[in-house]
Design a protein around this motif. Structure first.
Motif, PDB file in Angstrom:
ATOM      1  N   SER A  37       0.809  -1.121   0.016  1.00  0.00           N
ATOM      2  CA  SER A  37      -0.101  -0.033  -0.131  1.00  0.00           C
ATOM      3  C   SER A  37       0.725   1.215  -0.070  1.00  0.00           C
ATOM      4  CB  SER A  37      -1.090   0.032   1.248  1.00  0.00           C
ATOM      5  OG  SER A  37      -0.291   0.117   2.321  1.00  0.00           O
ATOM      6  N   TYR A  48       3.936   1.658  -1.271  1.00  0.00           N
ATOM      7  CA  TYR A  48       4.373   1.833  -2.611  1.00  0.00           C
ATOM      8  C   TYR A  48       3.508   2.343  -3.827  1.00  0.00           C
ATOM      9  CZ  TYR A  48       6.689   1.531  -7.168  1.00  0.00           C
ATOM     10  OH  TYR A  48       7.198   1.749  -8.521  1.00  0.00           O
ATOM     11  N   SER A  49       2.333   1.818  -3.694  1.00  0.00           N
ATOM     12  CA  SER A  49       1.078   2.084  -4.480  1.00  0.00           C
ATOM     13  C   SER A  49       0.600   3.568  -4.437  1.00  0.00           C
ATOM     14  CB  SER A  49       0.047   1.062  -4.471  1.00  0.00           C
ATOM     15  OG  SER A  49      -0.477   0.795  -3.335  1.00  0.00           O
ATOM     16  N   ASN A  97       0.801   6.579  -6.594  1.00  0.00           N
ATOM     17  CA  ASN A  97      -0.487   7.423  -7.342  1.00  0.00           C
ATOM     18  C   ASN A  97      -0.928   8.594  -6.775  1.00  0.00           C
ATOM     19  OD1 ASN A  97      -3.408   7.494  -7.730  1.00  0.00           O
ATOM     20  ND2 ASN A  97      -3.035   5.716  -9.072  1.00  0.00           N
ATOM     21  N   PRO A 157      -4.328  -2.894  -2.637  1.00  0.00           N
ATOM     22  CA  PRO A 157      -2.926  -2.082  -2.951  1.00  0.00           C
ATOM     23  C   PRO A 157      -2.386  -2.926  -4.153  1.00  0.00           C
ATOM     24  CG  PRO A 157      -2.562  -3.491  -0.993  1.00  0.00           C
ATOM     25  CD  PRO A 157      -3.965  -3.524  -1.222  1.00  0.00           C
ATOM     26  N   LEU A 196      -4.375  -1.305  -7.099  1.00  0.00           N
ATOM     27  CA  LEU A 196      -4.033   0.146  -6.902  1.00  0.00           C
ATOM     28  C   LEU A 196      -2.570   0.153  -7.908  1.00  0.00           C
ATOM     29  CD1 LEU A 196      -3.992   3.103  -6.371  1.00  0.00           C
ATOM     30  CD2 LEU A 196      -3.215   2.623  -4.114  1.00  0.00           C
ATOM     31  N   LEU A 197      -1.698  -0.620  -7.742  1.00  0.00           N
ATOM     32  CA  LEU A 197      -0.330  -0.726  -8.195  1.00  0.00           C
ATOM     33  C   LEU A 197      -0.536  -0.635  -9.864  1.00  0.00           C
ATOM     34  CD1 LEU A 197       2.738  -0.345  -7.478  1.00  0.00           C
ATOM     35  CD2 LEU A 197       2.543  -2.898  -7.485  1.00  0.00           C
ATOM     36  N   THR A 240      -2.228   2.292 -11.130  1.00  0.00           N
ATOM     37  CA  THR A 240      -0.963   3.436 -11.180  1.00  0.00           C
ATOM     38  C   THR A 240       0.000   3.265 -12.564  1.00  0.00           C
ATOM     39  OG1 THR A 240      -1.014   3.518  -9.048  1.00  0.00           O
ATOM     40  CG2 THR A 240       0.918   4.646  -9.917  1.00  0.00           C
ATOM     41  N   ASN A 241       0.445   2.083 -12.781  1.00  0.00           N
ATOM     42  CA  ASN A 241       1.230   2.059 -13.955  1.00  0.00           C
ATOM     43  C   ASN A 241       0.538   2.341 -15.223  1.00  0.00           C
ATOM     44  OD1 ASN A 241       3.348   1.155 -12.344  1.00  0.00           O
ATOM     45  ND2 ASN A 241       2.591  -0.933 -12.216  1.00  0.00           N
ATOM     46  N   THR A 291      -7.034   6.579  -3.424  1.00  0.00           N
ATOM     47  CA  THR A 291      -6.651   5.636  -2.640  1.00  0.00           C
ATOM     48  C   THR A 291      -7.281   5.238  -1.341  1.00  0.00           C
ATOM     49  OG1 THR A 291      -4.987   7.157  -1.787  1.00  0.00           O
ATOM     50  CG2 THR A 291      -4.160   5.885  -3.559  1.00  0.00           C
TER      51      THR A 291
END
Length: 312
Positions: A8, A10-11, A15, A81, A84-85, A88-89, A96
Protein backbone atom coordinates in the motif's frame (compact mmCIF):
# COMPACT_ATOMS: atom_id res chain seq x y z
CA UNK A 1 0.24 -7.08 7.67
CA UNK A 2 3.77 -5.93 6.88
CA UNK A 3 3.38 -7.05 3.28
CA UNK A 4 0.10 -5.14 3.05
CA UNK A 5 1.78 -2.04 4.46
CA UNK A 6 4.68 -2.18 1.99
CA UNK A 7 2.41 -2.77 -1.00
CA UNK A 8 0.00 0.00 0.00
CA UNK A 9 2.88 2.38 0.78
CA UNK A 10 4.43 1.95 -2.67
CA UNK A 11 1.16 2.09 -4.60
CA UNK A 12 -0.17 5.10 -2.67
CA UNK A 13 3.09 7.02 -2.93
CA UNK A 14 3.21 6.32 -6.67
CA UNK A 15 -0.43 7.22 -7.33
CA UNK A 16 -1.53 9.76 -4.74
CA UNK A 17 1.52 11.42 -3.23
CA UNK A 18 3.08 12.21 -6.57
CA UNK A 19 -0.02 14.17 -7.56
CA UNK A 20 0.59 16.37 -4.54
CA UNK A 21 4.26 16.81 -5.40
CA UNK A 22 3.62 16.87 -9.14
CA UNK A 23 3.78 20.63 -9.63
CA UNK A 24 6.91 20.75 -7.47
CA UNK A 25 8.62 18.13 -9.64
CA UNK A 26 7.55 19.63 -12.96
CA UNK A 27 8.67 23.15 -12.07
CA UNK A 28 11.99 21.95 -10.59
CA UNK A 29 12.87 19.38 -13.24
CA UNK A 30 16.23 21.09 -13.77
CA UNK A 31 17.34 20.22 -10.22
CA UNK A 32 18.89 16.86 -9.21
CA UNK A 33 16.21 14.38 -8.12
CA UNK A 34 17.96 13.65 -4.84
CA UNK A 35 17.80 17.32 -3.78
CA UNK A 36 14.02 17.31 -4.22
CA UNK A 37 13.84 13.94 -2.44
CA UNK A 38 15.80 15.20 0.57
CA UNK A 39 13.53 18.21 0.85
CA UNK A 40 10.28 16.22 0.66
CA UNK A 41 11.51 13.51 3.02
CA UNK A 42 12.61 16.03 5.64
CA UNK A 43 8.99 17.19 5.80
CA UNK A 44 7.79 13.59 5.80
CA UNK A 45 9.99 12.74 8.77
CA UNK A 46 8.78 15.80 10.69
CA UNK A 47 5.12 14.91 10.09
CA UNK A 48 5.79 11.32 11.18
CA UNK A 49 7.48 12.44 14.38
CA UNK A 50 4.81 15.00 15.27
CA UNK A 51 1.96 12.54 14.76
CA UNK A 52 3.69 9.79 16.71
CA UNK A 53 4.50 12.07 19.65
CA UNK A 54 1.19 13.94 19.84
CA UNK A 55 -1.27 11.16 19.00
CA UNK A 56 0.10 8.48 21.30
CA UNK A 57 1.95 6.57 18.62
CA UNK A 58 -0.69 7.06 15.91
CA UNK A 59 0.93 8.55 12.80
CA UNK A 60 -2.46 8.62 11.03
CA UNK A 61 -3.47 11.56 13.26
CA UNK A 62 -6.53 9.72 14.58
CA UNK A 63 -8.11 9.17 11.16
CA UNK A 64 -8.29 5.39 11.56
CA UNK A 65 -10.55 5.40 14.62
CA UNK A 66 -13.41 3.85 12.61
CA UNK A 67 -11.17 1.44 10.70
CA UNK A 68 -10.01 -1.29 13.10
CA UNK A 69 -7.48 -3.88 12.00
CA UNK A 70 -9.39 -6.99 10.88
CA UNK A 71 -9.13 -10.03 13.12
CA UNK A 72 -8.18 -12.37 11.60
CA UNK A 73 -6.17 -10.57 8.94
CA UNK A 74 -6.62 -12.42 5.63
CA UNK A 75 -5.32 -12.28 2.07
CA UNK A 76 -8.30 -10.23 0.84
CA UNK A 77 -6.78 -7.05 2.32
CA UNK A 78 -3.67 -7.46 0.15
CA UNK A 79 -5.71 -7.31 -3.08
CA UNK A 80 -6.57 -3.54 -3.08
CA UNK A 81 -2.95 -2.27 -3.08
CA UNK A 82 -2.07 -4.78 -5.82
CA UNK A 83 -4.91 -3.47 -7.98
CA UNK A 84 -3.91 0.11 -7.13
CA UNK A 85 -0.39 -0.66 -8.29
CA UNK A 86 -1.71 -1.88 -11.63
CA UNK A 87 -3.93 1.17 -12.11
CA UNK A 88 -1.01 3.45 -11.23
CA UNK A 89 1.15 1.87 -13.92
CA UNK A 90 -1.64 2.68 -16.38
CA UNK A 91 -1.54 6.34 -15.30
CA UNK A 92 -5.01 6.28 -13.74
CA UNK A 93 -5.43 8.73 -10.79
CA UNK A 94 -7.28 6.53 -8.32
CA UNK A 95 -8.65 7.61 -4.96
CA UNK A 96 -6.51 5.57 -2.62
CA UNK A 97 -8.86 6.46 0.23
CA UNK A 98 -11.72 4.60 -1.41
CA UNK A 99 -9.64 1.74 -2.77
CA UNK A 100 -7.71 0.95 0.41
CA UNK A 101 -9.93 1.96 3.33
CA UNK A 102 -13.34 0.89 2.04
CA UNK A 103 -12.44 -2.79 2.25
CA UNK A 104 -11.57 -2.34 5.94
CA UNK A 105 -15.00 -0.89 6.76
CA UNK A 106 -17.52 -0.61 3.87
CA UNK A 107 -20.01 1.17 6.16
CA UNK A 108 -17.82 4.28 6.07
CA UNK A 109 -18.00 4.58 2.27
CA UNK A 110 -20.96 6.99 2.29
CA UNK A 111 -19.27 9.46 4.66
CA UNK A 112 -15.99 9.33 2.74
CA UNK A 113 -17.74 9.72 -0.60
CA UNK A 114 -19.83 12.67 0.61
CA UNK A 115 -16.82 14.50 1.97
CA UNK A 116 -14.84 13.80 -1.21
CA UNK A 117 -17.63 15.04 -3.50
CA UNK A 118 -17.86 18.23 -1.45
CA UNK A 119 -14.09 18.52 -1.74
CA UNK A 120 -14.17 18.19 -5.53
CA UNK A 121 -16.98 20.72 -5.88
CA UNK A 122 -15.39 23.25 -3.54
CA UNK A 123 -11.97 22.91 -5.20
CA UNK A 124 -13.59 23.26 -8.65
CA UNK A 125 -15.41 26.47 -7.69
CA UNK A 126 -12.36 27.95 -5.96
CA UNK A 127 -10.20 27.11 -8.98
CA UNK A 128 -12.58 28.89 -11.37
CA UNK A 129 -13.02 31.92 -9.10
CA UNK A 130 -9.34 32.53 -8.33
CA UNK A 131 -7.97 31.87 -11.79
CA UNK A 132 -10.65 33.91 -13.50
CA UNK A 133 -9.18 36.99 -11.81
CA UNK A 134 -5.45 36.14 -11.78
CA UNK A 135 -5.05 34.40 -15.15
CA UNK A 136 -4.18 37.48 -17.16
CA UNK A 137 -1.69 38.73 -14.58
CA UNK A 138 0.05 35.49 -13.58
CA UNK A 139 -0.52 32.91 -16.29
CA UNK A 140 -0.27 35.13 -19.38
CA UNK A 141 2.93 36.67 -18.08
CA UNK A 142 4.33 33.22 -17.30
CA UNK A 143 3.77 31.75 -20.77
CA UNK A 144 6.61 33.79 -22.20
CA UNK A 145 8.91 33.42 -19.24
CA UNK A 146 11.43 30.60 -18.87
CA UNK A 147 12.19 28.91 -15.58
CA UNK A 148 15.54 30.63 -15.31
CA UNK A 149 13.93 34.06 -15.50
CA UNK A 150 11.92 33.65 -12.30
CA UNK A 151 12.65 36.03 -9.50
CA UNK A 152 14.38 34.37 -6.52
CA UNK A 153 11.44 35.05 -4.21
CA UNK A 154 9.18 32.89 -6.38
CA UNK A 155 11.54 29.98 -5.81
CA UNK A 156 11.37 30.57 -2.07
CA UNK A 157 7.58 30.88 -2.17
CA UNK A 158 7.25 27.65 -4.10
CA UNK A 159 9.33 25.66 -1.64
CA UNK A 160 7.29 27.16 1.19
CA UNK A 161 4.03 26.26 -0.58
CA UNK A 162 5.28 22.72 -1.15
CA UNK A 163 6.17 22.38 2.53
CA UNK A 164 2.68 23.49 3.49
CA UNK A 165 0.86 21.34 0.94
CA UNK A 166 2.97 18.23 1.47
CA UNK A 167 2.44 18.33 5.24
CA UNK A 168 -1.33 18.76 4.84
CA UNK A 169 -1.53 15.90 2.35
CA UNK A 170 0.46 13.59 4.64
CA UNK A 171 -1.85 14.32 7.57
CA UNK A 172 -4.84 13.40 5.39
CA UNK A 173 -3.48 10.37 3.55
CA UNK A 174 -1.12 8.62 5.93
CA UNK A 175 -4.25 6.86 7.17
CA UNK A 176 -4.48 5.02 3.84
CA UNK A 177 -0.95 3.69 4.19
CA UNK A 178 -1.00 2.83 7.90
CA UNK A 179 -4.33 1.00 7.82
CA UNK A 180 -2.24 -2.18 7.72
CA UNK A 181 -0.25 -1.49 10.89
CA UNK A 182 -1.22 -1.24 14.57
CA UNK A 183 -2.89 2.06 15.41
CA UNK A 184 -0.16 2.71 17.98
CA UNK A 185 3.33 2.10 16.65
CA UNK A 186 6.23 1.16 18.88
CA UNK A 187 9.62 2.71 18.17
CA UNK A 188 10.78 -0.25 16.06
CA UNK A 189 7.72 -0.13 13.79
CA UNK A 190 8.03 3.65 13.53
CA UNK A 191 11.60 3.45 12.23
CA UNK A 192 10.76 0.50 9.97
CA UNK A 193 7.84 2.34 8.36
CA UNK A 194 9.85 5.54 8.02
CA UNK A 195 12.72 3.77 6.26
CA UNK A 196 10.26 2.07 3.88
CA UNK A 197 8.61 5.40 3.06
CA UNK A 198 11.93 7.19 2.48
CA UNK A 199 13.11 4.41 0.18
CA UNK A 200 9.88 4.38 -1.84
CA UNK A 201 10.00 8.13 -2.30
CA UNK A 202 13.58 7.85 -3.55
CA UNK A 203 12.38 5.42 -6.25
CA UNK A 204 9.49 7.67 -7.28
CA UNK A 205 11.60 10.83 -7.36
CA UNK A 206 14.28 9.06 -9.37
CA UNK A 207 11.58 8.13 -11.92
CA UNK A 208 10.43 11.78 -11.95
CA UNK A 209 6.95 10.83 -10.81
CA UNK A 210 6.16 8.02 -13.23
CA UNK A 211 2.99 7.74 -15.31
CA UNK A 212 0.76 9.67 -12.88
CA UNK A 213 2.87 12.79 -13.41
CA UNK A 214 1.11 13.21 -16.76
CA UNK A 215 -1.98 14.40 -14.86
CA UNK A 216 0.02 17.50 -13.96
CA UNK A 217 2.14 18.01 -17.06
CA UNK A 218 -0.90 17.82 -19.37
CA UNK A 219 -2.36 20.94 -17.75
CA UNK A 220 -1.69 24.48 -18.93
CA UNK A 221 1.55 26.07 -17.68
CA UNK A 222 2.02 23.83 -14.61
CA UNK A 223 5.76 23.66 -15.29
CA UNK A 224 6.12 27.37 -14.52
CA UNK A 225 7.15 28.01 -10.93
CA UNK A 226 4.65 30.83 -10.38
CA UNK A 227 1.73 28.70 -11.52
CA UNK A 228 2.93 25.72 -9.49
CA UNK A 229 3.27 27.84 -6.35
CA UNK A 230 -0.27 29.20 -6.59
CA UNK A 231 -1.72 25.72 -7.22
CA UNK A 232 0.10 24.33 -4.19
CA UNK A 233 -1.04 27.10 -1.85
CA UNK A 234 -4.69 26.79 -2.91
CA UNK A 235 -4.63 22.99 -2.70
CA UNK A 236 -2.95 23.10 0.71
CA UNK A 237 -5.50 25.51 2.21
CA UNK A 238 -8.39 23.37 0.93
CA UNK A 239 -6.86 20.29 2.58
CA UNK A 240 -6.30 22.28 5.78
CA UNK A 241 -9.98 23.25 5.81
CA UNK A 242 -11.13 19.65 5.45
CA UNK A 243 -8.59 18.46 8.02
CA UNK A 244 -10.21 20.74 10.59
CA UNK A 245 -13.71 19.99 9.27
CA UNK A 246 -13.68 16.34 10.34
CA UNK A 247 -11.46 13.29 10.81
CA UNK A 248 -13.35 11.30 8.18
CA UNK A 249 -10.80 10.27 5.50
CA UNK A 250 -11.41 11.82 2.10
CA UNK A 251 -10.09 11.53 -1.43
CA UNK A 252 -7.36 14.12 -1.86
CA UNK A 253 -7.19 12.97 -5.49
CA UNK A 254 -10.70 14.29 -6.10
CA UNK A 255 -9.78 17.62 -4.53
CA UNK A 256 -6.70 17.84 -6.74
CA UNK A 257 -8.42 17.09 -10.04
CA UNK A 258 -11.30 19.39 -9.04
CA UNK A 259 -8.91 22.29 -8.50
CA UNK A 260 -7.09 21.63 -11.77
CA UNK A 261 -10.42 21.35 -13.61
CA UNK A 262 -11.62 24.74 -12.34
CA UNK A 263 -8.24 26.27 -13.14
CA UNK A 264 -8.26 24.87 -16.68
CA UNK A 265 -11.73 26.23 -17.40
CA UNK A 266 -10.90 29.70 -16.12
CA UNK A 267 -7.63 29.93 -18.05
CA UNK A 268 -9.18 28.58 -21.24
CA UNK A 269 -12.00 31.13 -21.03
CA UNK A 270 -9.80 34.10 -20.18
CA UNK A 271 -6.66 33.46 -22.21
CA UNK A 272 -7.93 31.33 -25.10
CA UNK A 273 -4.77 29.17 -25.07
CA UNK A 274 -6.95 26.08 -25.35
CA UNK A 275 -10.50 25.73 -26.60
CA UNK A 276 -13.29 25.15 -24.10
CA UNK A 277 -14.14 21.95 -25.96
CA UNK A 278 -10.62 20.55 -25.56
CA UNK A 279 -10.55 21.68 -21.94
CA UNK A 280 -13.86 19.94 -21.27
CA UNK A 281 -12.49 16.76 -22.84
CA UNK A 282 -9.49 16.80 -20.49
CA UNK A 283 -11.69 17.41 -17.44
CA UNK A 284 -14.11 14.62 -18.38
CA UNK A 285 -11.18 12.27 -18.99
CA UNK A 286 -9.76 12.95 -15.50
CA UNK A 287 -13.17 12.53 -13.86
CA UNK A 288 -13.73 9.33 -15.80
CA UNK A 289 -10.47 7.88 -14.52
CA UNK A 290 -11.41 8.83 -10.95
CA UNK A 291 -14.80 7.15 -11.37
CA UNK A 292 -13.08 3.98 -12.55
CA UNK A 293 -11.17 3.95 -9.29
CA UNK A 294 -14.38 4.50 -7.30
CA UNK A 295 -16.15 1.69 -9.13
CA UNK A 296 -13.27 -0.71 -8.48
CA UNK A 297 -13.25 0.32 -4.82
CA UNK A 298 -16.96 -0.41 -4.36
CA UNK A 299 -16.66 -3.79 -6.08
CA UNK A 300 -13.69 -4.79 -3.93
CA UNK A 301 -15.29 -3.56 -0.70
CA UNK A 302 -18.36 -5.75 -1.07
CA UNK A 303 -17.03 -8.63 -3.18
CA UNK A 304 -13.74 -9.46 -1.44
CA UNK A 305 -15.24 -10.23 2.01
CA UNK A 306 -17.83 -12.47 0.35
CA UNK A 307 -15.12 -14.22 -1.67
CA UNK A 308 -13.00 -14.66 1.43
CA UNK A 309 -15.86 -16.33 3.31
CA UNK A 310 -16.63 -18.53 0.29
CA UNK A 311 -13.05 -19.81 0.02
CA UNK A 312 -12.63 -20.32 3.76
Amino acid sequence: MLLGFMLSAYSIVANDAIQTLGTFLSSNSQRPWWVLWLFACTILTAVFAYGWLNYDGDVSYGRLENFPIPDPFSWIYIVPPLILLGLTNLGIPVSTTFLILTVFNPQNLTNMLTKSLIGYGLAFIIGIFIYYFISEKIEEESFNQSKTENQPYWTILQWVSTTFLWSQWLIQDLANIFAYLPRKLDLLLLFFSLIIMLTLHAIIFYRNGGEIQQIVTSKINTQNIKSATIIDFIYGFILLFFKEYSKVPMSTTWVFIGLLAGRELAIAHRLKHRSLKDTGTIIIKDVGKAMIGLGVSIILAFFLPFLGQLIS
